[in-house]
Design an enzyme around this catalytic site. Structure first.
Site, mmCIF file in Angstrom:
data_model
loop_
_atom_site.group_PDB
_atom_site.id
_atom_site.type_symbol
_atom_site.label_atom_id
_atom_site.label_comp_id
_atom_site.label_asym_id
_atom_site.label_seq_id
_atom_site.Cartn_x
_atom_site.Cartn_y
_atom_site.Cartn_z
ATOM 1 C CG HIS A 193 47.113 42.047 45.982
ATOM 2 N ND1 HIS A 193 45.962 41.378 46.307
ATOM 3 C CD2 HIS A 193 47.676 41.372 44.952
ATOM 4 C CE1 HIS A 193 45.838 40.342 45.507
ATOM 5 N NE2 HIS A 193 46.862 40.313 44.677
ATOM 6 C CD GLU A 223 43.716 40.406 34.317
ATOM 7 O OE1 GLU A 223 43.621 39.386 35.019
ATOM 8 O OE2 GLU A 223 44.530 40.492 33.387
HETATM 9 N N1 LIG Z 1 44.453 42.737 43.441
HETATM 10 C C1 LIG Z 1 44.201 41.600 42.802
HETATM 11 N N2 LIG Z 1 44.940 41.264 41.725
HETATM 12 C C2 LIG Z 1 44.659 40.129 41.069
HETATM 13 C C3 LIG Z 1 43.624 39.282 41.472
HETATM 14 N N3 LIG Z 1 43.593 38.223 40.600
HETATM 15 C C4 LIG Z 1 44.558 38.428 39.690
HETATM 16 N N4 LIG Z 1 45.240 39.574 39.963
HETATM 17 C C5 LIG Z 1 46.370 40.162 39.264
HETATM 18 O O1 LIG Z 1 46.008 40.538 37.961
HETATM 19 C C6 LIG Z 1 47.222 40.738 37.220
HETATM 20 C C7 LIG Z 1 46.999 40.291 35.807
HETATM 21 O O2 LIG Z 1 48.138 40.629 35.092
HETATM 22 P P1 LIG Z 1 48.340 40.258 33.572
HETATM 23 O O3 LIG Z 1 47.749 38.911 33.294
HETATM 24 O O4 LIG Z 1 49.786 40.468 33.269
HETATM 25 O O5 LIG Z 1 47.455 41.269 32.757
HETATM 26 P P2 LIG Z 1 47.464 42.856 32.704
HETATM 27 O O6 LIG Z 1 48.513 43.478 33.561
HETATM 28 O O7 LIG Z 1 46.058 43.291 32.967
HETATM 29 O O8 LIG Z 1 47.843 43.104 31.208
HETATM 30 P P3 LIG Z 1 46.915 43.031 29.927
HETATM 31 O O9 LIG Z 1 45.757 42.096 30.243
HETATM 32 O O10 LIG Z 1 47.799 42.492 28.870
HETATM 33 O O11 LIG Z 1 46.441 44.409 29.636
HETATM 34 C C8 LIG Z 1 48.291 39.959 37.961
HETATM 35 O O12 LIG Z 1 49.179 40.865 38.556
HETATM 36 C C9 LIG Z 1 47.515 39.216 39.056
HETATM 37 O O13 LIG Z 1 48.272 39.084 40.247
HETATM 38 C C10 LIG Z 1 42.869 39.647 42.631
HETATM 39 O O14 LIG Z 1 41.943 38.965 43.069
HETATM 40 N N5 LIG Z 1 43.187 40.797 43.245
#
Ligand SMILES: Nc1nc2c(ncn2[C@@H]2O[C@H](COP(=O)(O)OP(=O)(O)OP(=O)(O)O)[C@@H](O)[C@H]2O)c(=O)[nH]1
Length: 302
Positions: A193, A223
């Protein structure tokens, strides 16, 4: 510019009892002005309104045509009134805490009595100013994403209506990009993370450096980032989106154990005359979805 005076004002600096023996005019008017000022300064937590009130009230009792205030920590620069040649500058402190610098100007040189009066009035400004600065900081923080330091979704919701009104008024167009890092979950899952957080920070910097100063980049959530390109038509927005995508793809993330690069998908929509913020966003988001469906690392236009 004629700087008459530079001094630090703290809560103990210039109490009325200390000033009175030095003054050659009666202090009743100063006392009344001070009471009126104190009362008025209690009525607002807005730094700008506070400084405007201060300038207006001070001008009743000394020649003061403008007040400028600066607080670097909060990137605040506030100006009220008409600036003239004669100025005096003070550093404002309260209980060893630096509140900022203030500069007053006048069309004629400040006399010693003027300066003492002004200093007394400035001591009355200290507590209300500190409260207003705390309030300003709290509002700023509620609009900022602490990880990337970009404006957050709340800030986006506030900004988008203003930008739409501006585009409508100036008839200069506006476009929205929704940028989403590809397979971000697998970065978290593979490298942890903290590495994911670092990637988000570096993507944020990359997005900021890929657009013009007047464009706005927000962390919408997770993201996903939103960029508002003002005075931009669809072909130029598409080019900008393509540049953002390529710059991210070429960028190697720093400070991580492995040599990692990321890609992003981008959805683009152009504001249509009369369109509401939510449909503009929805169209860009649909285009993003289509970019993801088509294999990611690409730009799609709504
Ligand atoms: N390290 C970190 N991870 C985050 C944060 N906010 C969201 N995430 C992670 O971002 C990830 C988003 O995953 P998904 O929505 O499946 O999207 P993806 O893996 O980018 O897949 P696609 O968008 O379909 O390409 C999740 O694992 C969340 O836990 C943050 O502030 N920090």
């Amino acid at each position: 510019m004629n700087v008459a005076h530079r001094k630090t004002i703290s809560s103990e600096a210039t109490k009325l009892a200390y000033l009175a023996p030095h003054m050659d005019t009666p202090t009743e008017d100063l006392l009344a002005a001070g009471q009126s000022l104190s009362f008025k300064l209690q009525q607002t937590l807005d730094v700008e309104a506070l400084l405007a009130l201060f300038c207006e009230q001070a001008s009743h009792i000394i020649p003061c045509s403008s007040v400028a205030f600066r607080n670097d920590e909060q990137s605040l620069f506030i100006y009220h009134g008409d600036k003239h040649d004669f100025t005096c500058q003070y550093t404002l402190e309260l209980e060893s805490e630096l509140l900022g610098q203030v500069e007053c100007s006048s069309h004629k040189a400040f006399s010693e009595t003027d300066l003492m009066r002004l200093e007394h009035l400035l001591t009355l400004l200290l507590f209300p100013l500190r409260n207003a600065l705390l309030y300003h900081q709290a509002v700023q923080m509620s609009q900022q994403d602490p990880l990337t330091l970009l404006p957050n979704r709340a800030a986006f919701n506030k900004a988008i209506d203003t930008e739409i009104s501006r585009a409508y008024r100036h008839k200069h167009g506006m476009c929205m990009l929704v940028v989403d890092i590809d397979h971000f979950k697998s970065i978290n899952d593979t490298y942890g993370h903290l590495a994911g957080d670092q990637v988000l920070q570096q993507v944020a910097r990359s997005l900021e450096s890929s657009v013009r100063k007047e464009d706005m980049v927000f962390r919408y959530g997770g993201e996903e980032f939103v960029i508002l390109l003002n005075a931009t038509n669809l072909p130029n927005a598409r080019l900008t989106a393509e540049r953002i995508r390529m710059e991210l793809e070429a960028k190697s993330m720093k400070g991580l154990e492995v040599n990692l690069s990321v890609t992003a998908s981008v959805g683009v929509s152009e504001w249509q005359d009369g369109e509401q913020a939510n449909t503009l966003f929805h169209r860009a988001d649909q285009a993003l979805y289509s970019a993801k469906q088509s294999g990611r690392n690409q730009v799609k236009v709504a």
